[in-house]
Design an enzyme around this catalytic site. Structure first.
Site, PDB file in Angstrom:
ATOM      1  N   TYR A   1       0.849  -1.208   0.000  1.00 22.52           N
ATOM      2  CA  TYR A   1       0.000   0.000   0.000  1.00 22.52           C
ATOM      3  C   TYR A   1       0.878   1.250   0.000  1.00 22.52           C
ATOM      4  O   TYR A   1       0.638   2.200  -0.759  1.00 22.52           O
ATOM      5  CB  TYR A   1      -0.866  -0.077   1.265  1.00 22.52           C
ATOM      6  CG  TYR A   1      -1.663   1.148   1.613  1.00 22.52           C
ATOM      7  CD1 TYR A   1      -2.912   1.370   1.044  1.00 22.52           C
ATOM      8  CD2 TYR A   1      -1.192   2.065   2.557  1.00 22.52           C
ATOM      9  CE1 TYR A   1      -3.664   2.481   1.403  1.00 22.52           C
ATOM     10  CE2 TYR A   1      -1.936   3.172   2.913  1.00 22.52           C
ATOM     11  CZ  TYR A   1      -3.173   3.379   2.334  1.00 22.52           C
ATOM     12  OH  TYR A   1      -3.919   4.477   2.691  1.00 22.52           O
TER      13      TYR A   1
ATOM     14  N   THR B   1      -3.114  12.810   8.641  1.00 27.11           N
ATOM     15  CA  THR B   1      -2.742  11.869   9.714  1.00 27.11           C
ATOM     16  C   THR B   1      -3.970  11.000  10.018  1.00 27.11           C
ATOM     17  O   THR B   1      -4.725  10.700   9.103  1.00 27.11           O
ATOM     18  CB  THR B   1      -2.220  12.629  10.959  1.00 27.11           C
ATOM     19  OG1 THR B   1      -3.106  13.733  11.203  1.00 27.11           O
ATOM     20  CG2 THR B   1      -0.819  13.162  10.732  1.00 27.11           C
TER      21      THR B   1
ATOM     22  N   ARG C   1      -1.020   9.938  19.270  1.00 26.72           N
ATOM     23  CA  ARG C   1      -1.385  10.092  17.856  1.00 26.72           C
ATOM     24  C   ARG C   1      -1.985  11.476  17.611  1.00 26.72           C
ATOM     25  O   ARG C   1      -2.585  12.074  18.502  1.00 26.72           O
ATOM     26  CB  ARG C   1      -2.449   9.043  17.457  1.00 26.72           C
ATOM     27  CG  ARG C   1      -1.979   7.598  17.495  1.00 26.72           C
ATOM     28  CD  ARG C   1      -1.023   7.267  16.364  1.00 26.72           C
ATOM     29  NE  ARG C   1      -0.606   5.865  16.388  1.00 26.72           N
ATOM     30  CZ  ARG C   1       0.490   5.390  16.993  1.00 26.72           C
ATOM     31  NH1 ARG C   1       1.294   6.220  17.646  1.00 26.72           N
ATOM     32  NH2 ARG C   1       0.790   4.101  16.955  1.00 26.72           N
TER      33      ARG C   1
END
Ligand SMILES: NC(=O)c1ccc[n+]([C@@H]2O[C@H](COP(=O)([O-])OP(=O)(O)OC[C@H]3O[C@@H](n4cnc5c(N)ncnc54)[C@H](OP(=O)(O)O)[C@@H]3O)[C@@H](O)[C@H]2O)c1
Length: 325
Positions: free
Chosen positions: A147, A175, A219
């Protein structure tokens, strides 16, 4: 806004992958937030309108709609396990989808294409924060190399279309995206949406929520509607061929633990939350820099994470029957 539009008449924008998380967000901004200018036409495609792996079907869909602009979101995406098992399929299908879309856009005289890369295609071994100049600096993580390489080639192809034909085809790099219409599957979904589903189920069953890992990894999460607004800006205003990271700032990174607490609050979950530290944490952080975006849009306001999570939870509860679970 959009000198290009005035010069060439109103845009006819074809959005590939228009039925997914990001596509639905763009559709919302266009239709509900006056994101559409007078005379513009926006067409949102799903795989039912044509399989973009197939060049004949790709041409047919472009012939039908004759776009002047394209937002290219369609991609074969999957969970970690599927990626690890089928790197070849992810590589080949995505190379075909991207080449079919870009080459057909070129052949039909499309003025601008904005394609979607992903921050997970960055080199595995890198320094942080990651920025746009580092995409090709080393191999991507082994788990989804198929990918990742297919996505990286979009950037290479964009530069080649500019060099040979002067086309302004570019790419954005989001993101971690979340929002309505995400994939909420507990095994295969994105981390935040899978946690929403887990917490919803735990509340219904009166059981604790078990979070994989310690909750310490951090994150950057971007709400799909904020991303939709930024992609529309990129289509209208961003003139570079080089990609641009679309993300909240480094200071807005949150831990998985903080995110779960926000979800629990939003869903009014009063049970226990356990962190299963026998399971892997994955990468502790993958901080991306949004400094380039900030230079262009110093005043863009992101929806506060707590609010965006609450809206996503409300959507999930109200649309449980149609949500991808
Ligand atoms: N979600 C994230 O966190 C994230 C982060 C960074 C980058 N991105 C990128 O953002 C883009 C959109 O992601 P998303 O999260 O919105 O994905 P998504 O919700 O899984 O949607 C994927 C879209 O692609 C379409 N599609 C898939 N295979 C196709 C094919 N062979 N022919 C035509 N259409 C096809 C799907 O159509 P159907 O609905 O008909 O299946 C759907 O509209 C992708 O390029 C992805 O790599 C996503």
């Amino acid at each position: 806004m959009g000198s290009e539009i005035k010069a060439g008449g109103p845009m006819r924008v074809l959005v590939t992958g228009g039925s997914g998380l990001v596509g639905k967000a763009i559709e919302h901004v266009v239709q509900q937030e006056a994101g559409k200018l007078e005379g513009e036409e926006w067409i949102f495609l799903s795989s039912k309108d044509g399989d973009l792996v197939d060049v004949g079907q790709t041409r047919a869909v472009f012939e039908k709609h004759r776009p002047t602009h394209v937002i290219h979101l369609a991609a074969k995406v999957g969970g970690l396990f599927l990626h690890m098992k089928e790197n070849l399929h992810f590589l080949r299908d995505n190379i075909k989808i991207n080449d079919n879309v870009l080459q057909t856009a070129h052949e039909m005289g499309v003025t601008k294409v904005v394609s979607c890369l992903s921050s997970c295609i960055f080199p595995d071994k890198t320094t942080y924060p990651i920025d746009e100049t580092m995409i090709h600096n080393g191999p991507p993580h082994d788990s989804n190399f198929g990918y990742s390489h297919a996505k990286r080639m979009i950037d290479v192809q964009n530069r080649a279309y500019f060099q040979q034909y002067g086309h302004r085809y570019t790419a954005v790099i989001p993101t971690n995206v979340f929002g309505p219409y995400d994939n909420f599957n507990i095994e295969n979904g994105h981390v935040l949406s899978a946690l929403i589903n887990k917490t919803y189920k735990a509340k219904k069953d009166g059981t604790p929520v078990i979070v994989c890992g310690s909750g310490a990894p951090r994150r950057q999460f971007i709400y799909s509607l904020d991303l939709g607004r930024l992609i529309i800006w990129a289509l209208r205003e961003y003139k570079e061929i080089d990609p641009i990271i679309l993300s909240v700032g480094e200071e807005d990174e949150v831990s998985i633990k903080e995110a779960v607490e926000m979800i629990a609050n939003a869903l009014d979950f009063k049970g226990e939350i356990h962190f299963d530290t026998t399971l892997s944490d994955g990468q502790m952080r993958k901080t991306a820099s949004n400094a380039k975006l900030r230079r262009y849009l110093p005043n863009f306001t992101y929806t506060p994470l707590k609010e965006a999570i609450k809206m996503t939870c409300d959507w999930f509860v109200a649309n449980y029957d149609i949500a991808r679970t």
